[in-house]
Design an enzyme around this catalytic site. Structure first.
Site, PDB file in Angstrom:
ATOM      1  N   THR A  22      37.475 -30.869  31.608  1.00 36.90           N
ATOM      2  CA  THR A  22      37.648 -29.985  32.764  1.00 36.90           C
ATOM      3  C   THR A  22      36.286 -29.602  33.315  1.00 36.90           C
ATOM      4  O   THR A  22      35.285 -30.255  33.001  1.00 36.90           O
ATOM      5  CB  THR A  22      38.507 -28.751  32.375  1.00 36.90           C
ATOM      6  OG1 THR A  22      38.883 -28.049  33.561  1.00 36.90           O
ATOM      7  CG2 THR A  22      37.767 -27.806  31.451  1.00 36.90           C
ATOM      8  N   ASN A  23      36.217 -28.574  34.142  1.00 40.11           N
ATOM      9  CA  ASN A  23      34.947 -28.105  34.694  1.00 40.11           C
ATOM     10  C   ASN A  23      35.008 -26.593  34.870  1.00 40.11           C
ATOM     11  O   ASN A  23      36.031 -25.973  34.586  1.00 40.11           O
ATOM     12  CB  ASN A  23      34.650 -28.820  36.025  1.00 40.11           C
ATOM     13  CG  ASN A  23      35.754 -28.568  37.025  1.00 40.11           C
ATOM     14  OD1 ASN A  23      35.966 -27.458  37.477  1.00 40.11           O
ATOM     15  ND2 ASN A  23      36.492 -29.619  37.363  1.00 40.11           N
TER      16      ASN A  23
END
Ligand code: C5P
Length: 221
Positions: A22-23
């Site tokens: 993810t980020n």
């Protein structure tokens, strides 16, 4: 009534049932845009990845996890939309295989095979018809300075068939304030002053509505 589709937040790409790629996107900018649009009387369809932002009253939320789910939901919502604004920080890649359960640490396979995710805003741009499609470019001025940053944003504007791209400097991730620059398909550019994400969102909605045929959204506001 103008219907606005907004994509927001990060996506999660699962490796197994507990681990994912993810980020750091908080979703705040996308939610601020959704809130600004709904407060101006527009219908808002918000397709959002996992985040902790409260859903603004009146916004129709479609919560998703992965980029593929976001793509499916965004395509469906786009049918009913006049405007699409892609604010989501979509993971560019996903693991080629999702393992069930929890992968054991003892596995000798340490390589991660990845597949590219669909470019959601580009696929909306490619089928936009009379709709207005807007993207965000989160860019660092570290490579090629301000000119390089603008150049990369302009390429994205063209390659994704957008009407406008909003340049957001990398330091905006998870930050309170933002300084947005708007780059239009007709070559115009507008640098907004540094202000809260909520204030930027309200200004952005006004600019986007003015792009609708006859600037109809602006009159509604
Ligand atoms: O190419 P880049 O990721 O910098 O482009 C950012 C813009 O494209 C944003 O509007 C983002 O929401 C959108 N995007 C997307 N799907 C992807 C990658 C980016 O909709 N897979």
């Amino acid at each position: 009534m103008t219907t606005i589709l907004v994509t927001a937040g990060p996506t999660r790409e699962y490796l197994d049932d507990v681990r994912y790629l993810t980020n750091a996107s908080s979703g705040r900018m996308g939610y601020a845009i959704a809130a600004a649009a709904v407060s101006r009387g527009h219908r808002v369809l918000l397709v959002a990845g996992p985040n902790t932002q409260p859903t603004p009253e009146g916004v129709e939320l479609r919560a998703v996890i992965s980029a593929q789910e976001m793509h499916e939901q965004a395509l469906e919502a786009f049918d009913a939309a006049d405007v699409a604004i892609g604010v989501a920080a979509v993971a560019d890649f996903r693991p080629a295989t999702r393992h069930s359960g929890k992968m054991s640490r003892a596995r000798d396979q340490t390589r991660l095979d990845l597949l590219p995710n669909p470019d959601i805003i580009a696929s909306l741009g490619g089928r936009k018809g009379h709709r207005v499609v807007v993207g965000f470019a989160l860019e660092s001025a570290a490579h090629g300075g301000r000119a390089g940053l603008q150049d990369r944003a302009e390429k994205k504007l063209r390659s994704k068939s957008l009407d406008m791209i909003v340049i957001n400097e990398l330091k905006a991730v998870s930050a309170e304030a933002s300084q947005l620059s708007l780059l239009y398909a007709d070559g115009r550019q507008e640098d907004l002053p540094s202000m809260s994400k909520e204030e930027s969102a309200a200004l952005l909605i006004d600019r986007v509505m003015a792009l609708l045929p006859g600037g109809q959204g602006a009159e509604e506001a």
